[in-house]
Write a protein that holds these residues in place. Structure first.
Motif, PDB file in Angstrom:
ATOM      1  N   GLY A   7       0.797  -1.218   0.000  1.00  0.00           N
ATOM      2  CA  GLY A   7       0.000   0.000   0.000  1.00  0.00           C
ATOM      3  C   GLY A   7       0.827   1.264   0.000  1.00  0.00           C
ATOM      4  N   CYS A   8       1.571   1.498   1.085  1.00  0.00           N
ATOM      5  CA  CYS A   8       2.339   2.743   1.150  1.00  0.00           C
ATOM      6  C   CYS A   8       3.779   2.559   0.687  1.00  0.00           C
ATOM      7  N   SER A   9       4.188   1.323   0.348  1.00  0.00           N
ATOM      8  CA  SER A   9       5.549   1.114  -0.152  1.00  0.00           C
ATOM      9  C   SER A   9       5.731  -0.341  -0.582  1.00  0.00           C
ATOM     10  N   GLY A  30       6.386   1.447   5.406  1.00  0.00           N
ATOM     11  CA  GLY A  30       5.598   0.610   6.295  1.00  0.00           C
ATOM     12  C   GLY A  30       4.577  -0.226   5.554  1.00  0.00           C
ATOM     13  N   ILE A  31       3.767  -0.913   6.328  1.00  0.00           N
ATOM     14  CA  ILE A  31       2.653  -1.714   5.833  1.00  0.00           C
ATOM     15  C   ILE A  31       1.384  -0.904   6.055  1.00  0.00           C
ATOM     16  N   GLY A  32       0.681  -0.597   4.973  1.00  0.00           N
ATOM     17  CA  GLY A  32      -0.520   0.228   5.083  1.00  0.00           C
ATOM     18  C   GLY A  32      -1.616  -0.435   5.893  1.00  0.00           C
ATOM     19  N   GLU A  33      -2.501   0.385   6.432  1.00  0.00           N
ATOM     20  CA  GLU A  33      -3.588  -0.141   7.256  1.00  0.00           C
ATOM     21  C   GLU A  33      -4.487  -1.055   6.420  1.00  0.00           C
ATOM     22  N   HIS A  34      -4.821  -2.211   6.979  1.00  0.00           N
ATOM     23  CA  HIS A  34      -5.628  -3.197   6.259  1.00  0.00           C
ATOM     24  C   HIS A  34      -6.334  -4.084   7.278  1.00  0.00           C
ATOM     25  N   ARG A  35      -7.150  -4.997   6.762  1.00  0.00           N
ATOM     26  CA  ARG A  35      -7.956  -5.857   7.630  1.00  0.00           C
ATOM     27  C   ARG A  35      -7.955  -7.291   7.100  1.00  0.00           C
ATOM     28  N   ALA A  50      -1.614  -1.815  11.056  1.00  0.00           N
ATOM     29  CA  ALA A  50      -0.552  -1.281  10.199  1.00  0.00           C
ATOM     30  C   ALA A  50       0.747  -1.291  10.994  1.00  0.00           C
ATOM     31  N   LEU A  51       1.855  -1.179  10.268  1.00  0.00           N
ATOM     32  CA  LEU A  51       3.182  -1.150  10.886  1.00  0.00           C
ATOM     33  C   LEU A  51       4.036  -0.164  10.106  1.00  0.00           C
ATOM     34  N   ALA A  58       0.325   5.795   2.324  1.00  0.00           N
ATOM     35  CA  ALA A  58       1.199   6.322   3.378  1.00  0.00           C
ATOM     36  C   ALA A  58       0.356   6.944   4.484  1.00  0.00           C
ATOM     37  N   PRO A  59       0.598   6.548   5.737  1.00  0.00           N
ATOM     38  CA  PRO A  59      -0.256   7.031   6.821  1.00  0.00           C
ATOM     39  C   PRO A  59      -0.054   8.510   7.113  1.00  0.00           C
TER      40      PRO A  59
END
Length: 250
Positions: free
Chosen positions: A28-30, A60-65, A106-107, A138-139
């Motif tokens: 997602g963000c990278s 990071g790892i984008g927010e997800h579910r 996310a992380l 990106a958060p």
């Protein structure tokens, strides 16, 4: 004692962390380099995957579910921003956080060095993950809460207690179980932390109702599974499937 039929045939499998095998995955963000240490094809229970990788600074790892998966993130060498259900905390190196099914998470690596990380996932249904996961970009600048508003644990040898001999192994070892059965929504049983001083071991034994994976955080030694012994080192994931006889030695 005689052993029941083991699940692993021939030379037992082990997953070895190897940066030359990392592949970039879009989270997602990278794009992040990672590899699978093991997947559900080997396991008889609901362990879905175990992955190891690096998050460069500022990524990071984008927010997800995940709706069918319970996931746990580990960070090894640097602090990181963990987000669970929209709330963020800066956790120290050596931390883990649990992401139950249905939670968003996310992380993010806000340090100046590459972040060594790992994830383990257990699914509600054997071999079934989630398709079409949408990762956030990106958060935005997160509000950092302290203390963390979600359950997390640190793998710190000073929190461990002396036990043993473990499974009739050699000497006493340090042991702690920061995550136990009541913490999980899937059939995950526990996550433990063991420190084996020089010339000690977890004795050769077998489980007929659970599967285990030993992940070596540091050091090197030997592992035996179903009578076959090999050198094991930091970054190795050693799966012990149903009925496998196993032991580990420093």
């Amino acid at each position: 004692p005689s052993m029941l039929r083991a699940e692993q045939k021939g030379t037992p499998y082990f997953g070895r962390t190897d940066p030359s095998r990392y592949r970039e995955i879009d989270y997602g963000c990278s794009l992040l380099p990672e590899m699978a240490l093991l997947d559900s094809s080997l396991m008889g229970t609901n362990i879905l995957y175990m992955k190891r990788g690096v998050i460069p600074p500022g990524r990071g790892i984008g927010e997800h579910r995940h709706r069918n998966v319970e996931e746990m993130y580990f960070v090894f060498n640097a602090p990181a921003e963990f987000t669970v259900d929209g709330r963020t905390a800066l956790l120290p190196a050596g931390s883990s956080a649990l992401c139950p099914p249905g939670s968003t998470h996310a992380l993010f690596n806000n340090s100046e060095i590459p972040l060594e990380w790992m994830t383990i996932a257990v699914s509600k249904t054997k071999g079934k993950g989630d398709e079409g996961i949408a990762y956030g970009k990106a958060p935005a600048k997160a509000k950092i809460e302290a203390p963390a508003p979600f359950r997390w644990e640190r793998f710190d040898r000073t929190l461990c207690k002396w036990v043993g001999p473990a499974h009739l192994g050699k000497g006493k070892i340090l042991n702690r179980r920061p995550w136990v059965d009541g913490n999980f929504e899937t059939n995950w049983v526990r996550v433990g932390h063991c420190v084996l001083p020089p010339d000690t071991s977890i004795g050769y034994h077998r489980h007929d109702g659970i599967e285990e994976v030993y992940y070596i955080l540091s050091g090197r030694g030997r592992s035996t599974v179903n009578g076959i012994t090999w050198d094991a080192r930091a970054g190795d994931a050693l799966p012990c499937t149903i009925h496998d006889a196993h032991g580990i030695y420093n």
